[in-house]
Each structure stands twice: as C-alpha cells, then as structure tokens.
Design a protein around this motif. Sequence first.
Motif, PDB file in Angstrom:
ATOM      1  N   VAL A   5      -0.592  42.266  -1.880  1.00 35.40           N
ATOM      2  CA  VAL A   5      -1.455  41.228  -1.297  1.00 35.40           C
ATOM      3  C   VAL A   5      -1.018  41.040   0.144  1.00 35.40           C
ATOM      4  CG1 VAL A   5      -2.061  38.773  -1.355  1.00 35.40           C
ATOM      5  CG2 VAL A   5      -1.855  40.037  -3.501  1.00 35.40           C
ATOM      6  N   HIS A   6      -1.983  41.006   1.033  1.00 39.75           N
ATOM      7  CA  HIS A   6      -1.681  40.735   2.437  1.00 39.75           C
ATOM      8  C   HIS A   6      -2.504  39.537   2.888  1.00 39.75           C
ATOM      9  CE1 HIS A   6      -2.105  41.174   6.843  1.00 39.75           C
ATOM     10  NE2 HIS A   6      -0.827  41.435   6.738  1.00 39.75           N
ATOM     11  N   LEU A   7      -1.808  38.541   3.408  1.00 32.62           N
ATOM     12  CA  LEU A   7      -2.497  37.335   3.874  1.00 32.62           C
ATOM     13  C   LEU A   7      -2.442  37.277   5.391  1.00 32.62           C
ATOM     14  CD1 LEU A   7      -0.926  34.727   1.398  1.00 32.62           C
ATOM     15  CD2 LEU A   7      -3.027  36.042   1.102  1.00 32.62           C
ATOM     16  N   HIS A   8      -3.574  37.057   6.012  1.00 29.20           N
ATOM     17  CA  HIS A   8      -3.594  36.852   7.454  1.00 29.20           C
ATOM     18  C   HIS A   8      -3.027  35.460   7.733  1.00 29.20           C
ATOM     19  CE1 HIS A   8      -5.071  36.355  11.523  1.00 29.20           C
ATOM     20  NE2 HIS A   8      -5.343  37.651  11.544  1.00 29.20           N
ATOM     21  N   PRO A   9      -2.169  35.336   8.745  1.00 34.75           N
ATOM     22  CA  PRO A   9      -1.587  34.007   9.023  1.00 34.75           C
ATOM     23  C   PRO A   9      -2.649  32.919   9.178  1.00 34.75           C
ATOM     24  CG  PRO A   9      -0.501  35.700  10.328  1.00 34.75           C
ATOM     25  CD  PRO A   9      -1.625  36.375   9.622  1.00 34.75           C
ATOM     26  N   ALA A  10      -3.825  33.275   9.705  1.00 34.90           N
ATOM     27  CA  ALA A  10      -4.866  32.266   9.912  1.00 34.90           C
ATOM     28  C   ALA A  10      -5.374  31.681   8.601  1.00 34.90           C
ATOM     29  CB  ALA A  10      -6.033  32.880  10.689  1.00 34.90           C
ATOM     30  N   LEU A  11      -5.262  32.463   7.500  1.00 29.06           N
ATOM     31  CA  LEU A  11      -5.763  31.963   6.211  1.00 29.06           C
ATOM     32  C   LEU A  11      -4.998  30.715   5.780  1.00 29.06           C
ATOM     33  CD1 LEU A  11      -7.534  32.212   3.694  1.00 29.06           C
ATOM     34  CD2 LEU A  11      -5.877  33.820   2.762  1.00 29.06           C
ATOM     35  N   LEU A  12      -3.702  30.703   6.069  1.00 31.53           N
ATOM     36  CA  LEU A  12      -2.895  29.567   5.646  1.00 31.53           C
ATOM     37  C   LEU A  12      -3.340  28.275   6.329  1.00 31.53           C
ATOM     38  CD1 LEU A  12      -1.306  31.931   4.495  1.00 31.53           C
ATOM     39  CD2 LEU A  12       0.797  30.789   5.184  1.00 31.53           C
ATOM     40  N   GLY A  13      -3.947  28.416   7.480  1.00 33.30           N
ATOM     41  CA  GLY A  13      -4.461  27.251   8.194  1.00 33.30           C
ATOM     42  C   GLY A  13      -5.672  26.626   7.527  1.00 33.30           C
ATOM     43  N   HIS A  14      -6.266  27.343   6.563  1.00 34.60           N
ATOM     44  CA  HIS A  14      -7.444  26.816   5.873  1.00 34.60           C
ATOM     45  C   HIS A  14      -7.062  25.923   4.693  1.00 34.60           C
ATOM     46  CE1 HIS A  14     -10.710  29.444   7.685  1.00 34.60           C
ATOM     47  NE2 HIS A  14      -9.594  29.898   8.230  1.00 34.60           N
ATOM     48  N   GLY A  15      -5.768  25.836   4.412  1.00 37.55           N
ATOM     49  CA  GLY A  15      -5.330  24.962   3.324  1.00 37.55           C
ATOM     50  C   GLY A  15      -5.008  25.712   2.052  1.00 37.55           C
ATOM     51  N   ALA A  16      -4.249  25.038   1.194  1.00 39.64           N
ATOM     52  CA  ALA A  16      -3.750  25.669  -0.036  1.00 39.64           C
ATOM     53  C   ALA A  16      -4.883  26.069  -0.977  1.00 39.64           C
ATOM     54  CB  ALA A  16      -2.789  24.716  -0.744  1.00 39.64           C
ATOM     55  N   HIS A  17      -5.879  25.203  -1.102  1.00 45.61           N
ATOM     56  CA  HIS A  17      -6.981  25.500  -2.034  1.00 45.61           C
ATOM     57  C   HIS A  17      -7.724  26.764  -1.606  1.00 45.61           C
ATOM     58  CE1 HIS A  17     -10.172  24.753  -4.910  1.00 45.61           C
ATOM     59  NE2 HIS A  17     -11.055  24.946  -3.941  1.00 45.61           N
ATOM     60  N   VAL A  55      -9.082  46.291  -0.999  1.00 42.40           N
ATOM     61  CA  VAL A  55     -10.304  45.635  -0.514  1.00 42.40           C
ATOM     62  C   VAL A  55      -9.933  44.461   0.371  1.00 42.40           C
ATOM     63  CG1 VAL A  55     -12.295  44.247  -1.230  1.00 42.40           C
ATOM     64  CG2 VAL A  55     -11.755  46.345  -2.459  1.00 42.40           C
ATOM     65  N   GLU A  56     -10.669  44.332   1.461  1.00 46.11           N
ATOM     66  CA  GLU A  56     -10.485  43.178   2.351  1.00 46.11           C
ATOM     67  C   GLU A  56     -11.574  42.152   2.039  1.00 46.11           C
ATOM     68  OE1 GLU A  56      -9.490  43.081   6.968  1.00 46.11           O
ATOM     69  OE2 GLU A  56     -11.634  43.321   6.620  1.00 46.11           O
ATOM     70  N   HIS A  57     -11.191  40.900   1.990  1.00 43.52           N
ATOM     71  CA  HIS A  57     -12.170  39.831   1.763  1.00 43.52           C
ATOM     72  C   HIS A  57     -13.181  39.833   2.907  1.00 43.52           C
ATOM     73  CE1 HIS A  57     -13.792  35.745   1.292  1.00 43.52           C
ATOM     74  NE2 HIS A  57     -13.412  35.851   0.035  1.00 43.52           N
ATOM     75  N   PRO A  58     -14.434  39.496   2.625  1.00 45.55           N
ATOM     76  CA  PRO A  58     -15.436  39.487   3.701  1.00 45.55           C
ATOM     77  C   PRO A  58     -15.043  38.639   4.905  1.00 45.55           C
ATOM     78  CG  PRO A  58     -16.504  39.284   1.576  1.00 45.55           C
ATOM     79  CD  PRO A  58     -15.036  39.247   1.306  1.00 45.55           C
ATOM     80  N   ASN A  59     -14.192  37.641   4.700  1.00 43.56           N
ATOM     81  CA  ASN A  59     -13.786  36.829   5.865  1.00 43.56           C
ATOM     82  C   ASN A  59     -12.654  37.490   6.656  1.00 43.56           C
ATOM     83  OD1 ASN A  59     -11.377  36.312   4.529  1.00 43.56           O
ATOM     84  ND2 ASN A  59     -11.904  34.216   3.966  1.00 43.56           N
ATOM     85  N   GLY A  60     -12.156  38.628   6.178  1.00 42.66           N
ATOM     86  CA  GLY A  60     -11.140  39.379   6.913  1.00 42.66           C
ATOM     87  C   GLY A  60      -9.743  38.777   6.886  1.00 42.66           C
ATOM     88  N   LEU A  61      -9.529  37.753   6.035  1.00 39.15           N
ATOM     89  CA  LEU A  61      -8.239  37.059   6.078  1.00 39.15           C
ATOM     90  C   LEU A  61      -7.312  37.437   4.917  1.00 39.15           C
ATOM     91  CD1 LEU A  61      -9.470  33.483   7.135  1.00 39.15           C
ATOM     92  CD2 LEU A  61      -8.596  35.340   8.579  1.00 39.15           C
ATOM     93  N   CYS A  62      -7.762  38.303   4.050  1.00 37.08           N
ATOM     94  CA  CYS A  62      -6.936  38.661   2.886  1.00 37.08           C
ATOM     95  C   CYS A  62      -7.272  40.073   2.444  1.00 37.08           C
ATOM     96  CB  CYS A  62      -7.201  37.670   1.746  1.00 37.08           C
ATOM     97  SG  CYS A  62      -6.336  38.050   0.227  1.00 37.08           S
ATOM     98  N   VAL A  64      -2.393  27.580  -5.298  1.00 39.53           N
ATOM     99  CA  VAL A  64      -1.259  27.525  -4.368  1.00 39.53           C
ATOM    100  C   VAL A  64      -1.030  26.061  -4.016  1.00 39.53           C
ATOM    101  CG1 VAL A  64      -0.553  28.166  -2.040  1.00 39.53           C
ATOM    102  CG2 VAL A  64      -1.760  29.823  -3.453  1.00 39.53           C
ATOM    103  N   SER A  65       0.232  25.624  -4.045  1.00 38.31           N
ATOM    104  CA  SER A  65       0.514  24.228  -3.691  1.00 38.31           C
ATOM    105  C   SER A  65       0.588  24.096  -2.177  1.00 38.31           C
ATOM    106  CB  SER A  65       1.840  23.787  -4.320  1.00 38.31           C
ATOM    107  OG  SER A  65       2.916  24.350  -3.592  1.00 38.31           O
ATOM    108  N   PRO A  66       0.298  22.902  -1.659  1.00 44.74           N
ATOM    109  CA  PRO A  66       0.394  22.714  -0.202  1.00 44.74           C
ATOM    110  C   PRO A  66       1.777  23.101   0.336  1.00 44.74           C
ATOM    111  CG  PRO A  66      -0.746  20.865  -1.211  1.00 44.74           C
ATOM    112  CD  PRO A  66      -0.233  21.714  -2.338  1.00 44.74           C
ATOM    113  N   ALA A  67       2.832  22.804  -0.435  1.00 49.98           N
ATOM    114  CA  ALA A  67       4.189  23.122   0.035  1.00 49.98           C
ATOM    115  C   ALA A  67       4.400  24.630   0.156  1.00 49.98           C
ATOM    116  CB  ALA A  67       5.209  22.529  -0.931  1.00 49.98           C
ATOM    117  N   ALA A  68       3.644  25.406  -0.643  1.00 46.00           N
ATOM    118  CA  ALA A  68       3.819  26.868  -0.636  1.00 46.00           C
ATOM    119  C   ALA A  68       3.407  27.482   0.699  1.00 46.00           C
ATOM    120  CB  ALA A  68       3.006  27.486  -1.763  1.00 46.00           C
ATOM    121  N   LEU A  69       2.567  26.791   1.445  1.00 47.76           N
ATOM    122  CA  LEU A  69       2.122  27.327   2.742  1.00 47.76           C
ATOM    123  C   LEU A  69       3.291  27.502   3.699  1.00 47.76           C
ATOM    124  CD1 LEU A  69      -1.190  25.290   3.232  1.00 47.76           C
ATOM    125  CD2 LEU A  69      -0.888  27.554   2.227  1.00 47.76           C
TER     126      LEU A  69
END
Lengths: 117, 148
Positions: free
Chosen positions: B46-58, B26-33, A55-60
């Motif tokens: 796919v469901h992403l918890h908003p908090a996951l995005l705060g952890h960065g793209a990688h 299945v939910e990831h063990p960290n509960g964020l996905c 995922v790219s940073p911009a995708a966030l």
Amino acid sequence: MDDDVERAARKVRAVEQAVSEHVTRSGPITGRAWSPDGAVTVVATPGGPPQQIAVSPAALRMGPHGLAAEIVRVAEKAQRAASSRLHQTLERVVDPRELTAMGFPRHADEDEFGWRP
Amino acid sequence: MAAVNEDRLQAVEQLQRELRAITATVEHPNGLCTVTASAKGELRAVHLHPALLGHGAHAVGQVVTETARLATDAAVQTSFNRMALALGDGMAIDVESVTGDAPFRSAAHPVVPPEPAVEQAPPPRRRRAEVVEDPDEDAFFSNPFGRR
C-alpha cells in the motif's frame, strides 16, 4: 467436455446451496483484526478484498509510510482470521482438506487476531 | 496416453503456480493511494500519498478500502485472462458460467462518478419572447432596452 462442465457446474451449485444455507444460519463470515493501539482496524472477507479499513485520527501521526505498512499488516491478520472462521464454519459441509487446499486453512493462533464470534 | 496425462498435469500445476503469483497494482482515481493486491484480496503493498492524510482519518480508510477492491478486481481479471490464454476462450467462458462473470465483464463499480465523455453542451439559448405590439401596454413597466 460439455457433460463434464455441466457435471462440475451441478456439483458447484449443490455445494453452493449447502454452503449458502449454512452461512444463512451462521451469518456473514468475516475476520477482524486491529493494531494494539487501535490505530488501524480491518474487517476482512475470506478470499476477497478488505470489507472495511478504519483508521483512527491518532494513526495519521504515523506518516504515510508507517500507516501504509500497518494497514498491510493488520489486513493480513484480518484475512487469516476470516479464512480460519470460514474453515470452522464450513468444515461440517465441506471436506476440511478441500478448504485448506482452496486457501482457507484453520489457523491455530486465530485468537491473537482478535476474532470475535 | 500416460505421457499426455503427465504433460497435462504439469501444465495444470504450472498454471496454478502462475495464477497464485498474479497481483495487480492500481492507483485510486484521485491519485492519492496505490495498492498491490492478489486475486484473493491479499494486500501486498500500500502506498499513501502524504496529501491523503490531510483529508482525515475517515477518508484514508475509505480510499484504501476502495483501492484494495479495485486492485483485487484487476488481479482477478488478469487471472481470467491468463486462464483464457492457457485453456482457450471456450474454457474460460465455461469457468465463468460456474464461478460468475469476470470483474470487467460484470457491472462496473466506479468509486467516483464517471466524467462525461464529452464536454457538456451549453444550455440551449432561450429565445427572447416575441414582441407583441399591444396598444394597452403600460410603458412605465416595459423594458425599453429589450424593445427598442
């Protein structure tokens, strides 16, 4: 029944070896797809879960719902590309109809998925 | 005999339809996905918890990749279970002998180090060094609190 199973296992092993030798020559079979803006890139394997989702940073900025939907969309494309490549790679050693029946059809429009040899 | 074969064919087709429709969520063990996937690794949701995005793209990419693998493994296992139910454990074991172990039988691939089953025992108490009466001991460097 045991004979049937043993015969099936022998056949599977023979095909497995032929496929394995072929894949050793051709390299790992994967499919790659990406969003037009590069937000999401997925490397998929045929018949398995995505090998890598980037995922790219911009995708966030798409937000959780938008980004999740984009991941699903790109992952599907990547897997279709992987299936198509598997079909192309193995059609010389396995009956193409069998490959299609197994869920690995050859997609005519694979170029759209960004497959790179 | 023909009727029996026809019944078997229908049963096999029915089983194939059921296997194709199997998915696992299945939910990831960290509960964020959370990921819903088929046994063939197709991502259905796919469901992403908003908090996951705060952890960065990688981290987002890594967590979704891990969750997709877990969901696919779960769907494959469900398929094995369904097959064992329809064909019997013996046939399921035969299939495993040809295709390889079912995911939950083979070695687990946890995405995070597993938590210890019980609380870690506190470190053993160190025994205080025994006091040795030494007439030559230098009183200046000794610890009066430990000795008297």
